[in-house]
Design a protein around this motif. Structure first.
Motif, PDB file in Angstrom:
ATOM      1  N   GLY A 166      41.603  32.958  48.787  1.00 48.41           N
ATOM      2  CA  GLY A 166      42.898  33.507  49.159  1.00 48.41           C
ATOM      3  C   GLY A 166      43.378  34.573  48.194  1.00 48.41           C
ATOM      4  O   GLY A 166      44.491  35.077  48.331  1.00 48.41           O
ATOM      5  N   GLY A 167      42.559  34.900  47.178  1.00 46.96           N
ATOM      6  CA  GLY A 167      42.936  35.960  46.240  1.00 46.96           C
ATOM      7  C   GLY A 167      43.173  35.446  44.838  1.00 46.96           C
ATOM      8  O   GLY A 167      42.660  34.397  44.446  1.00 46.96           O
ATOM      9  N   ALA A 168      43.959  36.199  44.076  1.00 45.74           N
ATOM     10  CA  ALA A 168      44.223  35.851  42.680  1.00 45.74           C
ATOM     11  C   ALA A 168      45.116  34.602  42.595  1.00 45.74           C
ATOM     12  O   ALA A 168      45.953  34.373  43.473  1.00 45.74           O
ATOM     13  N   ARG A 169      44.934  33.829  41.535  1.00 44.73           N
ATOM     14  CA  ARG A 169      45.712  32.599  41.351  1.00 44.73           C
ATOM     15  C   ARG A 169      47.019  32.905  40.622  1.00 44.73           C
ATOM     16  O   ARG A 169      47.023  33.244  39.447  1.00 44.73           O
ATOM     17  N   MET A 170      48.117  32.755  41.332  1.00 48.58           N
ATOM     18  CA  MET A 170      49.418  33.172  40.789  1.00 48.58           C
ATOM     19  C   MET A 170      49.809  32.366  39.553  1.00 48.58           C
ATOM     20  O   MET A 170      50.537  32.865  38.694  1.00 48.58           O
ATOM     21  N   GLN A 171      49.325  31.142  39.445  1.00 50.10           N
ATOM     22  CA  GLN A 171      49.708  30.301  38.305  1.00 50.10           C
ATOM     23  C   GLN A 171      49.165  30.818  36.976  1.00 50.10           C
ATOM     24  O   GLN A 171      49.580  30.346  35.915  1.00 50.10           O
ATOM     25  N   GLU A 172      48.228  31.776  37.025  1.00 52.69           N
ATOM     26  CA  GLU A 172      47.679  32.345  35.794  1.00 52.69           C
ATOM     27  C   GLU A 172      48.070  33.812  35.600  1.00 52.69           C
ATOM     28  O   GLU A 172      47.580  34.474  34.674  1.00 52.69           O
ATOM     29  N   GLY A 173      48.931  34.338  36.481  1.00 52.44           N
ATOM     30  CA  GLY A 173      49.506  35.657  36.304  1.00 52.44           C
ATOM     31  C   GLY A 173      48.471  36.757  36.120  1.00 52.44           C
ATOM     32  O   GLY A 173      47.461  36.830  36.826  1.00 52.44           O
ATOM     33  N   ILE A 174      48.729  37.626  35.159  1.00 48.35           N
ATOM     34  CA  ILE A 174      47.878  38.798  34.924  1.00 48.35           C
ATOM     35  C   ILE A 174      46.462  38.403  34.525  1.00 48.35           C
ATOM     36  O   ILE A 174      45.513  39.158  34.757  1.00 48.35           O
ATOM     37  N   LEU A 175      46.299  37.211  33.943  1.00 43.97           N
ATOM     38  CA  LEU A 175      44.958  36.762  33.543  1.00 43.97           C
ATOM     39  C   LEU A 175      44.039  36.628  34.758  1.00 43.97           C
ATOM     40  O   LEU A 175      42.844  36.880  34.665  1.00 43.97           O
ATOM     41  N   SER A 176      44.603  36.235  35.893  1.00 39.67           N
ATOM     42  CA  SER A 176      43.783  36.124  37.108  1.00 39.67           C
ATOM     43  C   SER A 176      43.427  37.505  37.652  1.00 39.67           C
ATOM     44  O   SER A 176      42.315  37.725  38.133  1.00 39.67           O
ATOM     45  N   LEU A 177      44.353  38.453  37.562  1.00 36.79           N
ATOM     46  CA  LEU A 177      44.080  39.799  38.066  1.00 36.79           C
ATOM     47  C   LEU A 177      43.003  40.503  37.247  1.00 36.79           C
ATOM     48  O   LEU A 177      42.242  41.319  37.774  1.00 36.79           O
ATOM     49  N   LEU A 178      42.917  40.193  35.965  1.00 30.64           N
ATOM     50  CA  LEU A 178      41.904  40.812  35.104  1.00 30.64           C
ATOM     51  C   LEU A 178      40.485  40.452  35.520  1.00 30.64           C
ATOM     52  O   LEU A 178      39.532  41.175  35.201  1.00 30.64           O
ATOM     53  N   GLN A 179      40.326  39.334  36.228  1.00 24.01           N
ATOM     54  CA  GLN A 179      38.979  38.863  36.573  1.00 24.01           C
ATOM     55  C   GLN A 179      38.262  39.823  37.516  1.00 24.01           C
ATOM     56  O   GLN A 179      37.043  39.961  37.462  1.00 24.01           O
ATOM     57  N   MET A 180      39.013  40.490  38.391  1.00 21.00           N
ATOM     58  CA  MET A 180      38.372  41.413  39.341  1.00 21.00           C
ATOM     59  C   MET A 180      37.717  42.582  38.608  1.00 21.00           C
ATOM     60  O   MET A 180      36.605  42.995  38.938  1.00 21.00           O
ATOM     61  N   ALA A 181      38.412  43.102  37.591  1.00 18.84           N
ATOM     62  CA  ALA A 181      37.841  44.202  36.805  1.00 18.84           C
ATOM     63  C   ALA A 181      36.627  43.718  36.020  1.00 18.84           C
ATOM     64  O   ALA A 181      35.618  44.437  35.914  1.00 18.84           O
ATOM     65  N   LYS A 182      36.712  42.508  35.474  1.00 17.46           N
ATOM     66  CA  LYS A 182      35.604  41.969  34.680  1.00 17.46           C
ATOM     67  C   LYS A 182      34.352  41.773  35.539  1.00 17.46           C
ATOM     68  O   LYS A 182      33.241  42.155  35.135  1.00 17.46           O
ATOM     69  N   ILE A 183      34.537  41.220  36.724  1.00 11.16           N
ATOM     70  CA  ILE A 183      33.395  40.997  37.621  1.00 11.16           C
ATOM     71  C   ILE A 183      32.816  42.329  38.095  1.00 11.16           C
ATOM     72  O   ILE A 183      31.597  42.500  38.160  1.00 11.16           O
ATOM     73  N   SER A 184      33.698  43.284  38.421  1.00 16.45           N
ATOM     74  CA  SER A 184      33.224  44.593  38.881  1.00 16.45           C
ATOM     75  C   SER A 184      32.384  45.290  37.809  1.00 16.45           C
ATOM     76  O   SER A 184      31.358  45.915  38.121  1.00 16.45           O
ATOM     77  N   ALA A 185      32.799  45.170  36.552  1.00 15.37           N
ATOM     78  CA  ALA A 185      32.036  45.782  35.451  1.00 15.37           C
ATOM     79  C   ALA A 185      30.665  45.130  35.317  1.00 15.37           C
ATOM     80  O   ALA A 185      29.650  45.806  35.108  1.00 15.37           O
ATOM     81  N   ALA A 186      30.618  43.801  35.468  1.00 17.16           N
ATOM     82  CA  ALA A 186      29.336  43.087  35.389  1.00 17.16           C
ATOM     83  C   ALA A 186      28.428  43.478  36.547  1.00 17.16           C
ATOM     84  O   ALA A 186      27.216  43.663  36.370  1.00 17.16           O
ATOM     85  N   LEU A 187      28.999  43.616  37.748  1.00 16.76           N
ATOM     86  CA  LEU A 187      28.194  44.008  38.914  1.00 16.76           C
ATOM     87  C   LEU A 187      27.658  45.428  38.778  1.00 16.76           C
ATOM     88  O   LEU A 187      26.573  45.736  39.271  1.00 16.76           O
ATOM     89  N   ALA A 188      28.414  46.285  38.090  1.00 14.09           N
ATOM     90  CA  ALA A 188      27.932  47.651  37.850  1.00 14.09           C
ATOM     91  C   ALA A 188      26.688  47.627  36.972  1.00 14.09           C
ATOM     92  O   ALA A 188      25.746  48.403  37.193  1.00 14.09           O
ATOM     93  N   ARG A 189      26.658  46.719  36.002  1.00  6.05           N
ATOM     94  CA  ARG A 189      25.464  46.578  35.150  1.00  6.05           C
ATOM     95  C   ARG A 189      24.292  46.043  35.967  1.00  6.05           C
ATOM     96  O   ARG A 189      23.138  46.452  35.764  1.00  6.05           O
ATOM     97  N   LEU A 190      24.585  45.148  36.901  1.00  6.71           N
ATOM     98  CA  LEU A 190      23.531  44.602  37.764  1.00  6.71           C
ATOM     99  C   LEU A 190      22.936  45.706  38.636  1.00  6.71           C
ATOM    100  O   LEU A 190      21.724  45.768  38.832  1.00  6.71           O
ATOM    101  N   ARG A 191      23.803  46.583  39.125  1.00  6.60           N
ATOM    102  CA  ARG A 191      23.342  47.681  39.973  1.00  6.60           C
ATOM    103  C   ARG A 191      22.471  48.649  39.178  1.00  6.60           C
ATOM    104  O   ARG A 191      21.494  49.202  39.702  1.00  6.60           O
ATOM    105  N   SER A 192      22.816  48.870  37.913  1.00  6.45           N
ATOM    106  CA  SER A 192      22.050  49.792  37.085  1.00  6.45           C
ATOM    107  C   SER A 192      20.690  49.229  36.705  1.00  6.45           C
ATOM    108  O   SER A 192      19.803  49.971  36.285  1.00  6.45           O
TER     109      SER A 192
END
Length: 205
Positions: A166-192
């Motif tokens: 259902g998306g980001a977990r509101m109970q963890e605020g901005i910490l949950s939103l940061l996860q999308m950037a972290k995963i995207s950066a890791a996937l970029a390394r996988l693509r390379s």
């Protein structure tokens, strides 16, 4: 005043406890065709209604069993557990909500990451479980998926991620939103690398 009464003699009427109890979960009502389906038939048909082909939602353990050739050893990162950095309280404290989900479902978080063979080829598989707080992504879910990406890089294996969230977990605020950037950066390394990455979107995402 009644003129006639029927006398209850021995052996008359239902014996105590004689009514048969149907075990819970033995039958399931299909949301689409409204037919009653035998649970074992549903399991044998991979969660698809045998009468109308409606696809039921599948939890993470079931999804893993369906995809992999054999049962994996277990979650690759079982010691990563959620915390409550914001001490969040809505209708109940976040800590209590997490504990209730763990006790009821027997899983620690909304994501499970395993390694195993798919059609004879080793893969890293990350599966989200909608039953656990709507599959919402908190810090632990993001960390586990990121570590799954890093595991695929380290072992030179394809990565498969099954989303149900259902998306980001509101109970963890901005910490949950940061996860999308972290995963995207890791996937970029996988693509390379380059290594295959398959994203499977399931109901509901």
């Amino acid at each position: 005043m009644a003129w006639f009464r029927r006398k209850k003699g021995p052996g008359k009427g239902p014996a105590e406890g004689s009514r048969r109890q149907v075990p819970e979960g033995l039958w399931v009502k299909c949301e689409a065709c409204k037919e009653i389906v035998y649970s074992k038939d549903l399991d044998r048909n991979a969660g698809v209604c045998p009468k109308c082909d409606f696809h039921f939602r599948i939890d993470a353990p079931t999804r893993i069993r369906l995809l992999l050739d054999e049962e994996p050893a277990g979650d690759l990162f079982p010691r990563i557990l959620p915390a409550d950095p914001l001490r969040f309280v809505d209708s109940q404290p976040y800590r209590d909500r997490l504990r209730a989900h763990r006790d009821r479902l027997g899983v620690d978080e909304a994501a499970v990451v395993v390694e195993g063979p798919l059609e004879g080829h080793g893969i890293v598989l990350a599966v989200m479980d909608f039953r656990f707080m709507g599959g919402s992504m908190g810090a632990v879910v993001g960390e586990k998926i990121t570590r799954g990406v890093e595991r695929a890089l380290e072992r030179r294996l394809p990565l498969v991620v099954v989303s149900a969230s259902g998306g980001a977990r509101m109970q963890e605020g901005i910490l949950s939103l940061l996860q999308m950037a972290k995963i995207s950066a890791a996937l970029a390394r996988l693509r390379s690398a380059p290594l295959p990455y398959v994203s499977i979107l399931t109901d509901p995402t």
